[in-house]
Design an enzyme around this catalytic site. Sequence first.
Site, PDB file in Angstrom:
ATOM      1  N   SER A   1       0.768  -1.215   0.018  1.00  0.00           N
ATOM      2  CA  SER A   1      -0.014  -0.074   0.047  1.00  0.00           C
ATOM      3  C   SER A   1       0.958   1.227   0.101  1.00  0.00           C
ATOM      4  O   SER A   1       1.914   1.260   0.245  1.00  0.00           O
ATOM      5  CB  SER A   1      -0.890   0.131   1.084  1.00  0.00           C
TER       6      SER A   1
ATOM      7  N   GLY B   1       2.616  -6.300   4.591  1.00  0.00           N
ATOM      8  CA  GLY B   1       3.040  -7.150   3.774  1.00  0.00           C
ATOM      9  C   GLY B   1       4.424  -6.564   3.101  1.00  0.00           C
ATOM     10  O   GLY B   1       5.640  -7.264   3.457  1.00  0.00           O
ATOM     11  N   ALA B   2       4.258  -5.578   2.562  1.00  0.00           N
ATOM     12  CA  ALA B   2       5.547  -4.866   1.938  1.00  0.00           C
ATOM     13  C   ALA B   2       6.490  -4.415   2.841  1.00  0.00           C
ATOM     14  O   ALA B   2       7.557  -4.454   2.703  1.00  0.00           O
ATOM     15  CB  ALA B   2       4.948  -3.783   0.948  1.00  0.00           C
ATOM     16  N   ASN B   3       5.887  -3.983   4.049  1.00  0.00           N
ATOM     17  CA  ASN B   3       6.754  -3.409   5.044  1.00  0.00           C
ATOM     18  C   ASN B   3       7.935  -4.623   5.444  1.00  0.00           C
ATOM     19  O   ASN B   3       9.139  -4.486   5.644  1.00  0.00           O
ATOM     20  CB  ASN B   3       6.236  -2.880   6.468  1.00  0.00           C
TER      21      ASN B   3
ATOM     22  N   THR C   1       4.545  -8.774  21.317  1.00  0.00           N
ATOM     23  CA  THR C   1       5.366  -7.579  21.372  1.00  0.00           C
ATOM     24  C   THR C   1       4.825  -6.385  22.113  1.00  0.00           C
ATOM     25  O   THR C   1       3.448  -6.272  22.157  1.00  0.00           O
ATOM     26  CB  THR C   1       5.480  -6.918  19.894  1.00  0.00           C
TER      27      THR C   1
ATOM     28  N   GLY D   1       9.664  -4.141  25.013  1.00  0.00           N
ATOM     29  CA  GLY D   1      10.148  -5.450  24.282  1.00  0.00           C
ATOM     30  C   GLY D   1       9.246  -6.620  24.091  1.00  0.00           C
ATOM     31  O   GLY D   1       8.177  -6.401  23.577  1.00  0.00           O
TER      32      GLY D   1
ATOM     33  N   THR E   1       5.449   4.007  13.303  1.00  0.00           N
ATOM     34  CA  THR E   1       4.714   3.398  12.363  1.00  0.00           C
ATOM     35  C   THR E   1       5.886   2.243  11.794  1.00  0.00           C
ATOM     36  O   THR E   1       7.117   2.615  11.198  1.00  0.00           O
ATOM     37  CB  THR E   1       4.455   4.639  11.152  1.00  0.00           C
TER      38      THR E   1
ATOM     39  N   ASP F   1       6.349  -4.150  12.194  1.00  0.00           N
ATOM     40  CA  ASP F   1       6.761  -4.850  10.843  1.00  0.00           C
ATOM     41  C   ASP F   1       8.179  -5.219  10.746  1.00  0.00           C
ATOM     42  O   ASP F   1       8.591  -6.227   9.997  1.00  0.00           O
ATOM     43  CB  ASP F   1       6.168  -4.084   9.411  1.00  0.00           C
TER      44      ASP F   1
END
Length: 302
Positions: free
Chosen positions: A12, A42-44, A211, A216, A239, A243
Amino acid sequence: MMHKITVIGSISTDFVATTAIRPEMGETVEGENFERSFGGKGANQAVAIGRLGGHVEMIGAVGDDPFGKELLSNLRANHVLNENVERVTGFSSGAAIITLHKNDNAIIYVAGANNQMPHLKTDTVLDAIKQSDLVIIQNEMPQSQIDQIIDYCQVNAVKVLYNPAPARKLDRQLIEKITYLTPNEKEFQDIFPELAISEGLEKYPNKLFITLGSKGVIYHDGDKEVLVPAFKVTPVDTTGAGDTFNGAFGLALTKGLSIEQSVKFGNLAAALSIQKFGAQGGMPTMEEMKGSAWYEEKWDFE
């Protein structure tokens, strides 16, 4: 030996507005800054792996708009194989509208082409999955496709790292089929409303990794709970931190690091990533990891 990771998921564009005042419904406020950057969970995660020198392939879909073309170029620029990213006609590419306020974010996600992945059953995609050491998936695609991928991986003995974000109800049988589950604290509570964190960890040793942001990551090693503390940094933009962690954690696991060392490696990548702007903007290269005072020599990959 080449360890291959396949990431299946969303691709995205992030449209990010920074504001000192978070607007109420019906209110217009003046923002301080606007940026457009590359995103999609996903891309990240794929870019995080590509930046760290991992052998990674992306499976997903983009629209036939100008954003789709840019998203594909960005994957290539970050060493992510993208032969199995389909350009879907008649749909816009995925988009996230992000409001940044006091270092925290509120997000509206529009799936667009990400919900149109008709090619998941083609031979080239199935072969890519079958030849992977690890498949990473997230929740920015239809659950039916996630179920299908997990079943296929189980049949072909491929390990799966499932990052259940954004949170949705999760079939308990599905959890049995995956190798690693990585929710944040809020996602854990949404998925397991009946369990306290300690109960969840004990139930899924070496599988459930929660997470905890600046605290941590916590998991159960079969013997006891282990909290791997985060590295202390001052965040610029959180942000994409989750990921970055998932990509780096997955990469370290495929390179043979122990679970605890893999979590630590993921934590360092995430810590470095939040010191720059944008989901992908701060994701570290291996050189930047090695340049950090916290880097450990035992993490050196071939």
